[in-house]
Motif scaffolding. Sequence first.
Motif, PDB file in Angstrom:
ATOM      1  N   ASP A  16       0.858  -1.187   0.000  1.00  0.00           N
ATOM      2  CA  ASP A  16       0.000   0.000   0.000  1.00  0.00           C
ATOM      3  C   ASP A  16       0.893   1.236   0.000  1.00  0.00           C
ATOM      4  O   ASP A  16       1.691   1.431   0.931  1.00  0.00           O
ATOM      5  CB  ASP A  16      -0.905   0.025   1.230  1.00  0.00           C
ATOM      6  CG  ASP A  16      -1.926  -1.108   1.222  1.00  0.00           C
ATOM      7  OD1 ASP A  16      -2.486  -1.361   0.147  1.00  0.00           O
ATOM      8  OD2 ASP A  16      -2.145  -1.736   2.279  1.00  0.00           O
ATOM      9  N   VAL A  17       0.783   2.053  -1.030  1.00  0.00           N
ATOM     10  CA  VAL A  17       1.554   3.296  -1.109  1.00  0.00           C
ATOM     11  C   VAL A  17       0.763   4.394  -0.415  1.00  0.00           C
ATOM     12  O   VAL A  17      -0.398   4.644  -0.747  1.00  0.00           O
ATOM     13  CB  VAL A  17       1.831   3.675  -2.577  1.00  0.00           C
ATOM     14  CG1 VAL A  17       2.635   4.973  -2.642  1.00  0.00           C
ATOM     15  CG2 VAL A  17       2.566   2.544  -3.288  1.00  0.00           C
ATOM     16  N   ARG A  18       1.408   5.048   0.574  1.00  0.00           N
ATOM     17  CA  ARG A  18       0.717   6.037   1.394  1.00  0.00           C
ATOM     18  C   ARG A  18       1.551   7.314   1.493  1.00  0.00           C
ATOM     19  O   ARG A  18       2.491   7.387   2.283  1.00  0.00           O
ATOM     20  CB  ARG A  18       0.450   5.486   2.794  1.00  0.00           C
ATOM     21  CG  ARG A  18      -0.391   4.213   2.789  1.00  0.00           C
ATOM     22  CD  ARG A  18      -0.801   3.798   4.173  1.00  0.00           C
ATOM     23  NE  ARG A  18      -1.742   2.687   4.159  1.00  0.00           N
ATOM     24  CZ  ARG A  18      -2.406   2.249   5.223  1.00  0.00           C
ATOM     25  NH1 ARG A  18      -2.210   2.830   6.402  1.00  0.00           N
ATOM     26  NH2 ARG A  18      -3.248   1.230   5.122  1.00  0.00           N
ATOM     27  N   ASN A  19       1.209   8.294   0.663  1.00  0.00           N
ATOM     28  CA  ASN A  19       1.872   9.598   0.728  1.00  0.00           C
ATOM     29  C   ASN A  19       3.393   9.506   0.659  1.00  0.00           C
ATOM     30  O   ASN A  19       4.099  10.180   1.405  1.00  0.00           O
ATOM     31  CB  ASN A  19       1.451  10.357   1.994  1.00  0.00           C
ATOM     32  CG  ASN A  19      -0.031  10.684   2.004  1.00  0.00           C
ATOM     33  OD1 ASN A  19      -0.612  11.014   0.980  1.00  0.00           O
ATOM     34  ND2 ASN A  19      -0.658  10.570   3.182  1.00  0.00           N
ATOM     35  N   GLY A  20       3.895   8.642  -0.198  1.00  0.00           N
ATOM     36  CA  GLY A  20       5.334   8.566  -0.400  1.00  0.00           C
ATOM     37  C   GLY A  20       6.022   7.451   0.335  1.00  0.00           C
ATOM     38  O   GLY A  20       7.186   7.148   0.051  1.00  0.00           O
ATOM     39  N   ASP A  21       5.347   6.850   1.340  1.00  0.00           N
ATOM     40  CA  ASP A  21       5.948   5.677   1.971  1.00  0.00           C
ATOM     41  C   ASP A  21       5.041   4.472   1.744  1.00  0.00           C
ATOM     42  O   ASP A  21       4.027   4.557   1.051  1.00  0.00           O
ATOM     43  CB  ASP A  21       6.262   5.915   3.451  1.00  0.00           C
ATOM     44  CG  ASP A  21       5.032   6.296   4.265  1.00  0.00           C
ATOM     45  OD1 ASP A  21       3.905   5.964   3.846  1.00  0.00           O
ATOM     46  OD2 ASP A  21       5.206   6.921   5.323  1.00  0.00           O
ATOM     47  N   TRP A  22       5.443   3.327   2.311  1.00  0.00           N
ATOM     48  CA  TRP A  22       4.716   2.087   2.044  1.00  0.00           C
ATOM     49  C   TRP A  22       4.217   1.446   3.324  1.00  0.00           C
ATOM     50  O   TRP A  22       4.818   1.610   4.392  1.00  0.00           O
ATOM     51  CB  TRP A  22       5.633   1.057   1.361  1.00  0.00           C
ATOM     52  CG  TRP A  22       5.955   1.317  -0.070  1.00  0.00           C
ATOM     53  CD1 TRP A  22       5.666   2.435  -0.804  1.00  0.00           C
ATOM     54  CD2 TRP A  22       6.655   0.424  -0.944  1.00  0.00           C
ATOM     55  NE1 TRP A  22       6.136   2.302  -2.075  1.00  0.00           N
ATOM     56  CE2 TRP A  22       6.748   1.078  -2.199  1.00  0.00           C
ATOM     57  CE3 TRP A  22       7.195  -0.837  -0.799  1.00  0.00           C
ATOM     58  CZ2 TRP A  22       7.383   0.483  -3.294  1.00  0.00           C
ATOM     59  CZ3 TRP A  22       7.825  -1.425  -1.877  1.00  0.00           C
ATOM     60  CH2 TRP A  22       7.914  -0.771  -3.112  1.00  0.00           C
ATOM     61  N   SER A  64       9.306   3.618   5.847  1.00  0.00           N
ATOM     62  CA  SER A  64       9.441   5.056   5.600  1.00  0.00           C
ATOM     63  C   SER A  64      10.062   5.336   4.237  1.00  0.00           C
ATOM     64  O   SER A  64      10.712   4.463   3.635  1.00  0.00           O
ATOM     65  CB  SER A  64      10.305   5.706   6.685  1.00  0.00           C
ATOM     66  OG  SER A  64      11.653   5.289   6.562  1.00  0.00           O
ATOM     67  N   ALA A  65       9.900   6.562   3.774  1.00  0.00           N
ATOM     68  CA  ALA A  65      10.507   6.973   2.511  1.00  0.00           C
ATOM     69  C   ALA A  65      12.028   6.859   2.588  1.00  0.00           C
ATOM     70  O   ALA A  65      12.690   6.481   1.606  1.00  0.00           O
ATOM     71  CB  ALA A  65      10.091   8.403   2.165  1.00  0.00           C
ATOM     72  N   GLU A  66      12.613   7.156   3.748  1.00  0.00           N
ATOM     73  CA  GLU A  66      14.064   7.044   3.922  1.00  0.00           C
ATOM     74  C   GLU A  66      14.521   5.599   3.760  1.00  0.00           C
ATOM     75  O   GLU A  66      15.521   5.323   3.086  1.00  0.00           O
ATOM     76  CB  GLU A  66      14.465   7.571   5.300  1.00  0.00           C
ATOM     77  CG  GLU A  66      15.925   7.396   5.660  1.00  0.00           C
ATOM     78  CD  GLU A  66      16.880   8.228   4.817  1.00  0.00           C
ATOM     79  OE1 GLU A  66      18.097   7.972   4.889  1.00  0.00           O
ATOM     80  OE2 GLU A  66      16.414   9.134   4.093  1.00  0.00           O
ATOM     81  N   THR A  67      13.803   4.670   4.371  1.00  0.00           N
ATOM     82  CA  THR A  67      14.164   3.254   4.245  1.00  0.00           C
ATOM     83  C   THR A  67      14.049   2.788   2.804  1.00  0.00           C
ATOM     84  O   THR A  67      14.895   2.044   2.307  1.00  0.00           O
ATOM     85  CB  THR A  67      13.275   2.397   5.159  1.00  0.00           C
ATOM     86  OG1 THR A  67      13.471   2.796   6.523  1.00  0.00           O
ATOM     87  CG2 THR A  67      13.613   0.919   5.030  1.00  0.00           C
ATOM     88  N   LEU A  68      13.011   3.226   2.105  1.00  0.00           N
ATOM     89  CA  LEU A  68      12.865   2.866   0.700  1.00  0.00           C
ATOM     90  C   LEU A  68      14.027   3.406  -0.127  1.00  0.00           C
ATOM     91  O   LEU A  68      14.458   2.774  -1.103  1.00  0.00           O
ATOM     92  CB  LEU A  68      11.541   3.409   0.155  1.00  0.00           C
ATOM     93  CG  LEU A  68      10.268   2.769   0.709  1.00  0.00           C
ATOM     94  CD1 LEU A  68       9.036   3.534   0.231  1.00  0.00           C
ATOM     95  CD2 LEU A  68      10.174   1.301   0.310  1.00  0.00           C
TER      96      LEU A  68
END
Length: 221
Positions: A16-22, A64-68
Motif C-alpha cells: 500500500d503506497v501512502r503519501n510517499g511511503d509504504w 518510511s521513505a528514507e528506508t525505501l
Amino acid sequence: MFTGIIQAQGYIKRIDVRNGDWRLTVAVGELDMTDVAMGDSIATQGVCLTAVEFNANEFVADVSAETLKVTTLGDLKIGSKVNLEKALRLQDRLGGHLVSGHVDGVGLVKTISQDARSWRYLIEAPVEIARYIAHKGSVCINGVSLTVNQVSGCEFDVNIVPHTREKTTIREWQVGSRLNLEVDLLARYLERLISGPNAEGEKQAKPAVITETLLAQAGYL
C-alpha cells in the motif's frame, strides 16, 4: 538485534503506497508467530521492520521513505520472496553475528561462479562502507550472516554452501542484483573509538591511522 540466521522465507503479499511511503503485508511462510507481540521487530531482507498488525500467517509493517531510499525494499513487488528473522532473545544461540537490521548501503552482484558444491558471489560494496569489510570478517547481506572470503578494493566475495542457498533467497541472486549490506557493528564502533579527540570535528579531520598503539589504547590489545 538479530543474528543473521534466517528462520523462514516469506513473500510480499500486499503493498500500500501512502503519501510517499509504504505499508507492507508480508506472508511469513513457516515463521512461528506464536511469540510475536505488537511492535516486535522482524528483519525482512535484512531490514528491521516493526509489526503493527499480525496473525499466524502474515504481518504488516510501515516502511518510511528514507528506508525505501537507502535499501532495496523499494525494489520489491507483489510475490517477491524475502528472508525473515525475528528479533534475538538473550537466551538464544548467536549462530551468526550481531546484526542491527539497519542497512549501511546497497551492494551489487558482479559475478557468480560454482565452487565445488558451493557458489561464490563477487559483490561490489559502496565506497563509503567498503573499509568496514574485512577478510574473514562478517557481513550481513539481505539479512544473512556471511563470512567474507576475499577483499579487493570495494569488491569482496562470499562462498555459499548448498543449505544456505536453499533456505534463503540467495538462490535468486543474479549478476546485477541489488543487495542490502550491513557491516559488522564492531568495525564501526572501533573506528569511532580510535578517532578519539577528532570525533567532534570528524568532518574536517583526516581518518585515523590504525596502529597497534591505538588499538591498545582503545582496549583491543
